[in-house]
Motif scaffolding. Structure first.
Motif, PDB file in Angstrom:
ATOM      1  N   VAL A 212       0.963  -1.264  -0.106  1.00 38.17           N
ATOM      2  CA  VAL A 212       0.472  -0.134   0.043  1.00 38.17           C
ATOM      3  C   VAL A 212       0.877   1.305   0.144  1.00 38.17           C
ATOM      4  O   VAL A 212       0.042   1.737  -0.607  1.00 38.17           O
ATOM      5  CB  VAL A 212      -0.641   0.587   1.138  1.00 38.17           C
ATOM      6  N   THR A 213       1.985   1.372   0.979  1.00 41.46           N
ATOM      7  CA  THR A 213       3.133   2.328   0.528  1.00 41.46           C
ATOM      8  C   THR A 213       3.534   2.255  -0.627  1.00 41.46           C
ATOM      9  O   THR A 213       3.909   3.627  -0.960  1.00 41.46           O
ATOM     10  CB  THR A 213       3.866   2.390   2.169  1.00 41.46           C
ATOM     11  N   GLY A 214       3.784   1.398  -1.215  1.00 38.02           N
ATOM     12  CA  GLY A 214       4.795   1.432  -2.313  1.00 38.02           C
ATOM     13  C   GLY A 214       3.596   1.695  -3.428  1.00 38.02           C
ATOM     14  O   GLY A 214       4.253   0.932  -4.469  1.00 38.02           O
ATOM     15  N   MET A 215       2.673   1.805  -3.555  1.00 38.10           N
ATOM     16  CA  MET A 215       1.805   1.402  -4.993  1.00 38.10           C
ATOM     17  C   MET A 215       1.911   2.425  -6.180  1.00 38.10           C
ATOM     18  O   MET A 215       1.888   1.581  -7.093  1.00 38.10           O
ATOM     19  CB  MET A 215       0.330   1.712  -4.872  1.00 38.10           C
ATOM     20  N   LYS A 216       2.337   3.136  -5.291  1.00 37.50           N
ATOM     21  CA  LYS A 216       2.920   4.209  -7.009  1.00 37.50           C
ATOM     22  C   LYS A 216       3.783   3.151  -7.540  1.00 37.50           C
ATOM     23  O   LYS A 216       3.667   3.449  -9.109  1.00 37.50           O
ATOM     24  CB  LYS A 216       3.147   5.266  -6.330  1.00 37.50           C
ATOM     25  N   ILE A 217       4.403   2.878  -7.362  1.00 46.23           N
ATOM     26  CA  ILE A 217       5.944   2.382  -7.859  1.00 46.23           C
ATOM     27  C   ILE A 217       5.517   0.971  -8.143  1.00 46.23           C
ATOM     28  O   ILE A 217       6.038   0.297  -9.417  1.00 46.23           O
ATOM     29  CB  ILE A 217       6.968   1.925  -7.255  1.00 46.23           C
ATOM     30  N   LEU A 218       4.154   0.050  -7.975  1.00 46.04           N
ATOM     31  CA  LEU A 218       3.625  -1.124  -8.452  1.00 46.04           C
ATOM     32  C   LEU A 218       3.295  -0.783  -9.769  1.00 46.04           C
ATOM     33  O   LEU A 218       2.934  -1.952 -11.038  1.00 46.04           O
ATOM     34  CB  LEU A 218       3.255  -1.569  -7.199  1.00 46.04           C
ATOM     35  N   GLN A 219       2.249   0.255  -9.837  1.00 44.87           N
ATOM     36  CA  GLN A 219       1.600   0.569 -10.535  1.00 44.87           C
ATOM     37  C   GLN A 219       2.267   1.311 -11.566  1.00 44.87           C
ATOM     38  O   GLN A 219       1.566   1.269 -13.268  1.00 44.87           O
ATOM     39  CB  GLN A 219       0.255   1.259 -10.355  1.00 44.87           C
ATOM     40  N   LEU A 220       3.587   2.270 -11.319  1.00 49.93           N
ATOM     41  CA  LEU A 220       4.408   2.879 -12.786  1.00 49.93           C
ATOM     42  C   LEU A 220       5.769   1.782 -12.999  1.00 49.93           C
ATOM     43  O   LEU A 220       5.564   1.869 -14.969  1.00 49.93           O
ATOM     44  CB  LEU A 220       5.142   3.551 -11.807  1.00 49.93           C
ATOM     45  N   VAL A 481       0.575  13.836   0.716  1.00 50.72           N
ATOM     46  CA  VAL A 481       0.247  13.564  -0.960  1.00 50.72           C
ATOM     47  C   VAL A 481      -0.618  14.305  -1.112  1.00 50.72           C
ATOM     48  O   VAL A 481      -0.689  14.283  -2.219  1.00 50.72           O
ATOM     49  CB  VAL A 481      -0.349  11.886  -0.830  1.00 50.72           C
ATOM     50  N   MET A 482      -1.488  15.775  -0.365  1.00 47.42           N
ATOM     51  CA  MET A 482      -1.477  16.317  -1.282  1.00 47.42           C
ATOM     52  C   MET A 482      -0.532  17.800  -1.788  1.00 47.42           C
ATOM     53  O   MET A 482      -1.350  18.915  -1.910  1.00 47.42           O
ATOM     54  CB  MET A 482      -2.771  17.534  -0.083  1.00 47.42           C
TER      55      MET A 482
END
Length: 589
Positions: A212-220, A481-482
């Motif tokens: 969950v913390t690294g979700m951006k990396i997983l999607q990238l 994140v905002m």
């Protein structure tokens, strides 16, 4: 270790847990009294019913029947009251004990060396502080007192049964050893199963937290399918762990229920025959009371096994929590001196340090920094730049050598006072899911909103904050994140500025900001570094040209020291090569 795992119940661990009850002795005593009341009142009701049947109904005398009815209602009422008080106070005791352990655990974790966190899973630590704590609370609310209550009730019931009719009692007692043996086997297997369950829960929490913390990396990197498969495997192991406990339950409880039913049928058969037979000492009242006593004797035995499951889970959880509490990974805070307004003279003398034994990151580094100077530390990634900052704040202790501030070894200062005099702006900014104001003050009551606004104006970021919805009360959400990277960096800079430090450290502080934010940062840096010792770590050499001294590091050693101009004059110098490469790349762009 293997012998410990084979133990059904760890007495030493249990005694340690009971030490946390001491502040709540009165509640503990009240709970025990309620437990005793449950056993006595519960076992007395069938006896009163026997007396009512044999003395009143069998002899067709009804003049005292009302007394037995009132007595039965009174016993039932007292049993309900005891049950109510027991459930409330046992649960209250469990939650109070857990509150104390959780506070102690969190306080202990706050003092851990960074090395501990470097080598530990965040998900596992969260499991210890949250999920495992609830299992410990169940020891008191659903395990310990329930087991004691069941055992006491069985003992009282068995005594009353022997008093009423020894012959029928012996028939019942013949079955008990079989159930006790089955219970013992059941407990042994359940303990192993629950250890597996707790391990898989920790693995699952750790996996989910990291993804969950690294979700951006997983999607990238389009790793969704791969991580989904990995999650499915971990979740399957978690399911198998729980199914093992379900399997053991599905075997034990039907066997226990079958034995209880067979015993009840035997009592009815033998007791009924004796009543019919002439001269029998068995009475109808005894037979009826035994049909009530048998469930009261066997059901607690079954419940003990079930409650022992809860107790085992709690004990496994307690063992894991206490292992964290027993971990010695703290920076020694033996310093007696209180750091107050450093002049800012910093000295490193033959400092050696390694994160991993025999793999030195700093190799006999010696360095002197004069008070009020702004120095820069440059070098390739892994050269040891940030390590110096970590050691100066005592996030880690050096292997050998000495670090002094104003001529005093930093180990002689208390940790809090030392770190209060050093402000750090990191490259990777961490913001809490809270308002900008609270992220700046970190809920320090000594810092008012007016102080924050004035400071923001002084370093030129007030307009940026005011432009956000709700301004200083804008909630930046989890990890900020905002906000953009540059905005988070500016907030972090203001947070450091508000502490009015004696020593300021900027660790790659402008590496992720845009040109506008970088200009704001540069202007603020010029203001805040005036009159105080400042250390700037940077890859971008354009930001450090005005430094009083530049320290060049490579492979854990200082290879060059000088001003920007003097270092550029060195033929084939390390700094000159870095500078030329950066500016040639910039011109090419």
């Amino acid at each position: 270790m293997a012998d410990k795992q084979k133990k059904i119940f760890d007495i030493s661990l249990f005694k340690r847990l009971l030490n946390y009850i001491k502040p709540y002795r009165l509640i503990f005593i009240v709970s025990l009294i309620c437990v005793i009341g449950l056993a006595v009142f519960g076992a007395t009701r069938p006896y009163v019913l026997k007396e009512a049947i044999d003395i009143q109904i069998a002899l067709k005398k009804y003049d005292g029947f009302l007394f037995y009815i009132v007595l039965m209602l009174g016993l039932l009422f007292l049993e309900v009251i005891c049950q109510l008080l027991f459930i409330y106070y046992a649960s209250w005791l469990g939650q109070s004990v857990v509150k104390d352990i959780r506070v102690k655990l969190f306080k202990h974790m706050l003092k851990f060396k960074m090395t501990y966190y470097d080598n530990s899973s965040v998900g596992v630590l969260i499991t210890r502080a949250v999920t495992d704590m609830e299992r410990i609370a169940d020891i008191f609310g659903q395990g310990l007192f329930m087991i004691f209550s069941d055992i006491l009730k069985m003992a009282v019931v068995a005594g009353v049964m022997l008093y009423i009719n020894a012959k029928l009692s012996l028939i019942v007692f013949v079955t008990l050893p079989v159930i006790v043996f089955a219970t013992k086997i059941f407990q042994r297997y359940m303990k192993r199963a629950f250890e597996d369950v707790r391990t898989e829960v920790s693995n699952l929490n750790s996996f989910v937290q990291e993804r969950v913390t690294g979700m951006k990396i997983l999607q990238l990197f389009t790793r969704e399918k791969t991580e989904y498969k990995n999650f499915t495997k971990i979740n399957e192991r978690h399911k198998k762990g729980w199914l093992k406990t379900v399997w053991y339950n599905s075997i034990f409880f039907p066997i226990a229920e079958f034995l209880s039913s067979v015993t009840l049928a035997t009592i009815i058969l033998v007791g009924g025959y004796n009543i019919v037979a002439e001269g029998s000492i068995t009475t109808i009242g005894q037979l009826v009371s035994f049909t009530m006593f048998i469930p009261m004797l066997f059901r607690p035995l079954n419940q003990i096994a079930n409650k022992f499951n809860t107790l085992q889970m709690g004990m496994v959880a307690a063992d894991r929590v206490f292992k964290v509490l027993d971990t010695e990974s703290q920076i020694n805070d033996d310093g007696k001196l209180e750091a107050d307004n450093f002049k800012g003279d910093i000295s490193l003398k033959n400092v050696r340090f390694s994160y991993i034994q025999d793999e030195e990151v700093l190799k006999s580094v010696s360095l002197d920094i004069n008070s009020g100077d702004t120095i820069a530390i440059v070098g390739a990634t892994g050269a040891g730049k940030s390590t110096i900052i970590n050691l100066l704040n005592r996030f880690y202790d050096i292997d050998s050598g000495e670090i002094t501030i104003d001529g005093t070894n930093i180990k002689d200062f208390s940790l809090n006072s030392l770190r209060n005099q050093i402000a750090v702006v990191l490259q990777d900014v961490f913001l809490f899911a809270d308002t900008i104001l609270n992220n700046i003050t970190l809920n320090n009551p000594d810092i008012s909103e007016t102080d924050v606004v004035e400071a923001a104006k002084a370093i030129g970021i007030h307009d940026f904050i005011s432009s956000l919805p709700n301004g200083y009360h804008y909630n930046v959400k989890e990890r900020g994140v905002m906000l953009s990277s540059g905005q988070r960096q500016l907030i972090s800079f203001l947070r450091a500025y508000m502490t009015n430090p004696s020593i300021l450290i900027l660790d790659e502080a402008t590496s992720s900001v845009d040109s506008y934010s970088e200009q704001l940062m540069q202007d603020a840096t010029d203001k805040i570094t005036q009159g105080r010792t400042s250390i700037i770590i940077a890859h971008r050499l354009a930001t450090i040209q005005q430094a009083d001294k530049i320290i060049v590091m490579d492979a854990g050693q200082i290879v060059e020291i000088g001003t920007h101009q003097s270092l550029l004059e060195k033929e084939d110098g390390y700094y000159r090569n870095l500078y030329e490469v950066q500016f040639l790349n910039a011109e090419a762009v």
